[in-house]
Enzyme design. Structure first.
Site, short mmCIF file in Angstrom:
data_model
loop_
_atom_site.label_atom_id
_atom_site.label_comp_id
_atom_site.label_asym_id
_atom_site.label_seq_id
_atom_site.Cartn_x
_atom_site.Cartn_y
_atom_site.Cartn_z
N ASP A 482 59.11 54.11 78.62
CA ASP A 482 60.06 54.72 77.70
C ASP A 482 59.86 56.24 77.79
O ASP A 482 58.82 56.70 78.24
CB ASP A 482 59.78 54.22 76.29
CG ASP A 482 60.71 54.83 75.27
OD1 ASP A 482 61.91 54.94 75.56
OD2 ASP A 482 60.23 55.20 74.18
N ASP A 681 56.62 53.03 72.69
CA ASP A 681 55.99 53.29 71.40
C ASP A 681 56.88 52.97 70.21
O ASP A 681 56.44 53.08 69.07
CB ASP A 681 55.58 54.77 71.30
CG ASP A 681 56.78 55.69 71.06
OD1 ASP A 681 57.87 55.39 71.59
OD2 ASP A 681 56.61 56.68 70.33
N ASP A 685 61.32 49.13 71.65
CA ASP A 685 60.60 48.66 72.84
C ASP A 685 59.95 47.29 72.62
O ASP A 685 59.47 46.69 73.58
CB ASP A 685 59.50 49.65 73.22
CG ASP A 685 60.05 51.04 73.52
OD1 ASP A 685 61.05 51.13 74.24
OD2 ASP A 685 59.46 52.02 73.03
#
Length: 793
Positions: A482, A681, A685
């Site tokens: 990410d 995080d 996700d």
């Protein structure tokens, strides 16, 4: 701040969000449960355990039940129940339990898996769930009986100093001490052992049950009927050697292992509980007569008008009908900047309203909301992971059959062909086979390596959730990262100032920071923080006005100041085109741009961006050198994502992705044969983290991400991923050494215990020596595992 490009991205997100919910609604249907006609277990459809009879399909919990049914279908057909949905009808909710390793097993009450003996856990946990009852029971059994196990062990080692020769009272004392350990603390193991035999699914519980039963049963016979044994098996004072300490210690060690396992498995439900806890408990509903009232979230219906005040969470998915505000959607989308919401825009339940007041129209409630769909995806991803221990179960099944077969052959061979008293020799040797084959070394081989490795990893800021994560980490060849909070710091940071002709950069920053002192916007915080870092003295605004979503206005030292995006400048009739090219260049680099004016004259531009972590570049270079392919997938805009990827040398970029898109990307790569790790995080996700072979969460991120992941990097430093791979390699190597030693030990020890050397040497392996060898093998395994504590990673 310039929101033009962001508005286009926002509309894209709205379409993606709708697609996510619609796709999930289409995919999610009631899971059908079937009743195993042999044992009555509730199971889901599994093509590998299905058979047809008289035009009807029947499903089974195990191959054993299926074989019994095929042998005599009619004797079981009267027990068959009709399929039922996995979720009971409204008003009569039913909690279903499943096995982590065999998700086809479904029961309406807690218990153990008939295939592997593992404790069942809820398919979908509840926020009201208390401590795992089995974990609490195992803790109680372990701590109450641990002193007894220690006492009987010490007595076995040094009891000859306490009891005079010729008086076999030591056996009776050991019996009294060990009986509560074996028969009370170890009772669940015997139950699981019986289940494994009944379902013809031999597993580690079969070995543990057989080993403990053999050691304890032999010892009871030796205590009350020592005359049955030949004189060669008597110790000092005519006392026949007993093995109560082996039985008791095996039970205590197994209980300890179960406690550690159940504690690790509880983190699975913690992720889903964290997601469930995001939703607000109440909503402020506007009645038809205009009166507002707070009602429980469960009382909200589709079509209700709801008030969302500043600082409150949006209760459900819906559309804005009145008001304007900036909504922080980072918890679900990963986008660090609040998104402006106006009438006609969509809002997502559990996101945070930061500034203005909104009135929304409820469109999706309960299981239809985006949050509920993410909860469902996390649960499904967790259940769909291939169990890492299935191969071990298969090996253990063969091992059990072989050991029991050798013990029976030993008994019969000595009984029919051995010297007198042949059956006593046969019994003692058969017991020796079971004791020396007791799975202590085999059972400790993996857990001890894992315990040593996780301790080592923790000192380096790496928290593995379970053994499967450590095993899988060294196989990873593809890493999905990410952007926000993973590659970047996850919060806006000051980038640069561009001054208009006639002004200095300090003039621009000082004026902007002075007016922004009264703003709660994250971008304002970044500007004020930069001015304070430079030691500037800020002026107090004489007046201040926040125009939600477009900027702020006010008066500083008699000057009328405006700071915001181009829409605000247009409203103020400020000609900002002289700096348009610089603004576009900054936006192409991923920055958010704000325009500053004073007394209707252009003063300058300020750029705020989410800076890269200092360690990111080094981490990616290390990972590429280790052979990993790195892919970026972010909910942020594609332009910004490509800009960051270009700086980092990442060639494959996926921008503006939803949680469902990230999950689909992981699944696609896995179908291509890749071993995928996902690093993120945010809550957005979580489904991908759970589905990936190894989910890696940043310790600086959300609790949901950390609970969904298999590995948490406490400091959020991607360089730890490379260290984790090295540690994984060392740990897997150590586990293989331990398992190899355990199997070699049994391969050599079992023939000795069976008496194969007796024709050549005239010597037999006493069960006492077998117990000692078993203990030494365990010590050897533990010693080898402890070497991992000094492994350099």
């Amino acid at each position: 701040m310039d929101l033009q490009s962001r508005e286009a991205r926002h509309h894209h997100h709205r379409g993606s969000d709708a697609a996510l919910v619609n796709a999930a609604d289409a995919a999610v249907g009631p899971d059908k449960l079937f009743t195993d006609p042999v044992c009555g277990m509730k199971v889901s459809a599994d093509e590998t355990r299905k058979t047809a009879h008289a035009g009807q399909d029947y499903y089974f919990c195990s191959a054993g039940c299926m074989a019994k049914f095929r042998a005599s279908p009619q004797s079981f057909l009267n027990k068959v129940e009709t399929p039922e949905p996995a979720v009971a009808q409204k008003g009569a909710p039913t909690t279903l339990f499943t096995c982590p390793m065999h998700p086809e097993i479904r029961k309406t009450a807690p218990g153990s898996c008939p295939v592997c003996g593992m404790a069942l856990e809820p398919v979908m946990p509840s926020l009201d769930d208390d401590d795992n009852p089995e974990l609490a029971a195992f803790r109680r059994r372990f701590w109450w009986t641990l002193p007894l196990s220690v006492a009987v062990f010490m007595l076995a080692m040094f009891g000859h100093m306490l009891f005079p020769a010729g008086i076999p009272r030591q056996n009776v004392v050991e019996l009294v001490l060990s009986t509560p350990v074996v028969l009370w603390a170890g009772w669940p193991f015997f139950v699981r052992c019986a289940h494994s035999l009944r379902h013809r699914s031999p597993n580690m519980w079969t070995l543990i049950g057989a080993g403990v039963s053999a050691a304890y049963g032999y010892s009871v016979v030796a205590t009350f009927a020592p005359g049955l044994f030949p004189s060669t098996f008597t110790a000092h004072g005519g006392r026949v050697g007993v093995y109560y300490e082996a039985a008791a210690v095996i039970v205590s060690l197994t209980l300890l292992g179960q406690i550690l396992e159940l504690r690790a498995r509880s983190q699975t439900s913690a992720a889903i509980k964290s997601l469930m806890g995001l939703a607000p408990k109440t909503a402020r509903r506007i009645r038809n007569d205009g009166i507002e009232e707070d009602v429980p979230l469960t009382h909200v219906h589709i079509g209700d008008a709801l008030r969302v005040r500043p600082g409150e969470k949006v209760p459900v998915d819906g559309g804005v009908t009145e008001g304007e505000s900036a909504v922080d959607e980072s918890m679900l989308t990963g986008e660090p900047m609040p998104v402006t919401k106006r009438p006609g825009d969509k809002v997502i339940g559990a996101t945070l309203n930061t500034s203005g007041s909104l009135v929304i129209h409820a469109e999706k409630i309960g299981s239809q909301t985006m949050l509920a769909q993410i909860v469902h995806m996390v649960a499904q991803a967790q259940r769909s992971r291939a169990p890492m221990q299935r191969l071990a179960d298969v090996v253990a099944g063969y091992f059990v059959v072989i050991v029991i077969g050798i013990a029976l052959l030993t008994l019969l061979g000595w009984g029919f062909f051995g010297p007198e008293p042949s059956w006593v020799f046969g019994f003692v040797n058969a017991v020796a086979v079971l004791i020396i084959a007791c799975p202590c070394a085999l059972g400790l081989a993996t857990p001890m390596s894992i315990m040593a490795a996780t301790g080592r990893a923790a000192t380096q800021g790496m928290l593995f959730r379970d053994a499967a994560a450590i095993e899988a980490m060294h196989k990873v060849d593809t890493l999905i990262v990410d952007k926000t909070g993973t590659l970047t710091q996850g919060k806006p940071g000051f980038d640069r100032v561009v001054a208009a002709p006639g002004f200095s950069e300090d003039d621009v920053l000082r004026l902007a920071a002075s007016i922004d002192q009264g703003s709660e916007h994250p971008l304002a915080h970044a500007i004020v923080a930069e001015a304070q870092r430079r030691g500037m003295t800020l002026d107090k605004p004489e007046s201040f006005e926040s125009s939600s979503g477009i900027g702020v206005r006010g008066v500083i030292s008699g000057q009328r100041i405006a700071l915001g995006n181009t829409a605000l400048m247009d409203a103020e009739r400020i000609d900002w085109r002289d700096l348009a090219s610089q603004a576009e260049a900054l936006r192409s680099e991923g920055a958010s741009v704000m325009v500053l004016s004073s007394n209707e004259h252009l003063v300058g531009l300020l750029a705020v961006s989410d800076p890269l972590k200092a360690s990111t570049m080094e981490a990616l270079e290390t990972l590429r050198a280790a052979g990993l392919s790195v892919i970026m997938a972010t909910g942020d805009g594609l332009t910004t994502a490509k800009s960051v990827a270009k700086k980092l040398g990442i060639t494959e970029v996926h921008g503006e992705v939803t949680p469902h898109d990230k999950l689909a990307l992981v699944e696609r790569l896995q179908q291509e044969g890749k071993v995928v790790a996902m690093a993120g995080d945010g809550i957005n996700d979580a489904p991908a983290l759970a589905k990936a072979d190894v989910g890696i969460a940043m310790g600086t991120g959300t609790d949901v991400a950390m609970n969904s992941a298999h590995l948490t990097l406490v400091k959020g430093d991607l360089r730890a991923i490379a260290r984790a791979r090295v540690l994984s390699l060392d740990t897997v190597r150590n586990m293989r050494q331990n398992l190899g030693f355990a199997f070699v030990y049994n391969t050599l020890g079992i023939p000795l215990a069976a008496g194969l050397l007796y024709p050549f040497t005239g010597l037999l392996l006493s069960p006492m020596v077998a117990a000692l060898a078993m203990s030494l093998s365990s010590v050897s395994v533990i010693t080898n595992a402890l070497r991992l504590r000094g492994t350099s990673t």
